[in-house]
Write a protein that holds these residues in place. Structure first.
Motif, PDB file in Angstrom:
ATOM      1  N   VAL A  15       0.838  -1.198   0.000  1.00  0.00           N
ATOM      2  CA  VAL A  15       0.000   0.000   0.000  1.00  0.00           C
ATOM      3  C   VAL A  15       0.876   1.252   0.000  1.00  0.00           C
ATOM      4  O   VAL A  15       0.573   2.227  -0.691  1.00  0.00           O
ATOM      5  N   SER A  16       1.984   1.213   0.734  1.00  0.00           N
ATOM      6  CA  SER A  16       2.878   2.378   0.739  1.00  0.00           C
ATOM      7  C   SER A  16       3.557   2.555  -0.614  1.00  0.00           C
ATOM      8  O   SER A  16       3.886   3.681  -0.998  1.00  0.00           O
ATOM      9  N   TYR A  17       3.756   1.458  -1.359  1.00  0.00           N
ATOM     10  CA  TYR A  17       4.293   1.586  -2.717  1.00  0.00           C
ATOM     11  C   TYR A  17       3.325   2.368  -3.599  1.00  0.00           C
ATOM     12  O   TYR A  17       3.756   3.142  -4.461  1.00  0.00           O
ATOM     13  N   ALA A  18       2.038   2.161  -3.400  1.00  0.00           N
ATOM     14  CA  ALA A  18       1.037   2.928  -4.151  1.00  0.00           C
ATOM     15  C   ALA A  18       1.159   4.417  -3.822  1.00  0.00           C
ATOM     16  O   ALA A  18       1.007   5.271  -4.701  1.00  0.00           O
ATOM     17  N   ALA A  19       1.453   4.727  -2.566  1.00  0.00           N
ATOM     18  CA  ALA A  19       1.661   6.123  -2.181  1.00  0.00           C
ATOM     19  C   ALA A  19       2.895   6.686  -2.881  1.00  0.00           C
ATOM     20  O   ALA A  19       2.900   7.844  -3.311  1.00  0.00           O
ATOM     21  N   MET A  20       3.924   5.853  -3.013  1.00  0.00           N
ATOM     22  CA  MET A  20       5.136   6.302  -3.696  1.00  0.00           C
ATOM     23  C   MET A  20       4.868   6.574  -5.169  1.00  0.00           C
ATOM     24  O   MET A  20       5.377   7.548  -5.738  1.00  0.00           O
ATOM     25  N   VAL A  21       4.076   5.723  -5.795  1.00  0.00           N
ATOM     26  CA  VAL A  21       3.707   5.930  -7.203  1.00  0.00           C
ATOM     27  C   VAL A  21       2.909   7.227  -7.339  1.00  0.00           C
ATOM     28  O   VAL A  21       3.136   8.011  -8.266  1.00  0.00           O
ATOM     29  N   ALA A  22       1.990   7.459  -6.417  1.00  0.00           N
ATOM     30  CA  ALA A  22       1.212   8.707  -6.438  1.00  0.00           C
ATOM     31  C   ALA A  22       2.127   9.917  -6.260  1.00  0.00           C
ATOM     32  O   ALA A  22       1.915  10.960  -6.898  1.00  0.00           O
TER      33      ALA A  22
END
Length: 166
Positions: A15-22
């Motif tokens: 989920v934090s990887y998704a934040a990084m992509v955002a």
């Protein structure tokens, strides 16, 4: 408990990887916007909206992992001076309050998402439906609740084991 923690760590990391992509998307959009403006090519329509929506994604998707790794600021000045059993009791109280607030915030975001979906609310310029973001934030907060429940259970187990030892 160890296996559950490993699965939870894996989920919160993803989920934090998704934040990084955002974050990369948000940064790229802002850079493109500034470059276009500098070269006199005009502005990118809806940049402010997209940056605002992505900021909500970045912040909310990072919370579960931050909670899991205990990356938040802890008030240790007063607590460190207490006896170990009182420290554990303080930790239980803090986790219980944190869990209650997070459950309330999760419920409120689900309610807001339902209203936004029912009423068809969307952003002003690009007309992006807002309920998707409300549900994403609610899901992130629900995952944070799971992390807090795990931490609360570990704190209670610590207290119970200390009581059995005495």
């Amino acid at each position: 408990m160890k296996r559950f923690e490993n699965v939870l760590r894996s989920i919160t990391e993803k989920v934090s990887y998704a934040a990084m992509v955002a974050l990369v998307g948000c940064t790229s959009l802002v850079v493109a916007h500034v470059v276009r403006r500098a070269f006199g090519l005009g502005l990118i329509t809806g940049t402010n909206e997209v940056v605002t929506l992505l900021a909500g994604c970045i912040l909310s998707l990072g919370i579960p992992y931050l909670t899991f790794v205990k990356g938040h600021v802890a008030v240790g000045i007063l607590v460190d001076r207490l006896a170990p059993r009182k420290q554990a009791g303080f930790v239980v109280i803090v986790y219980a309050i944190s869990l209650a607030v997070t459950i309330f915030a999760t419920w409120a975001m689900v309610e807001l998402g339902l209203r936004n979906q029912e009423w068809g609310w969307h952003s002003g310029v690009l007309e992006v439906p807002l309920f998707y973001f409300n549900y994403m934030i609610a899901g992130s907060l629900a995952l944070t609740c799971v992390v807090l429940i795990k931490d609360l259970a570990k704190a209670v187990i610590t207290i119970v084991k200390k009581d059995e030892a005495t």
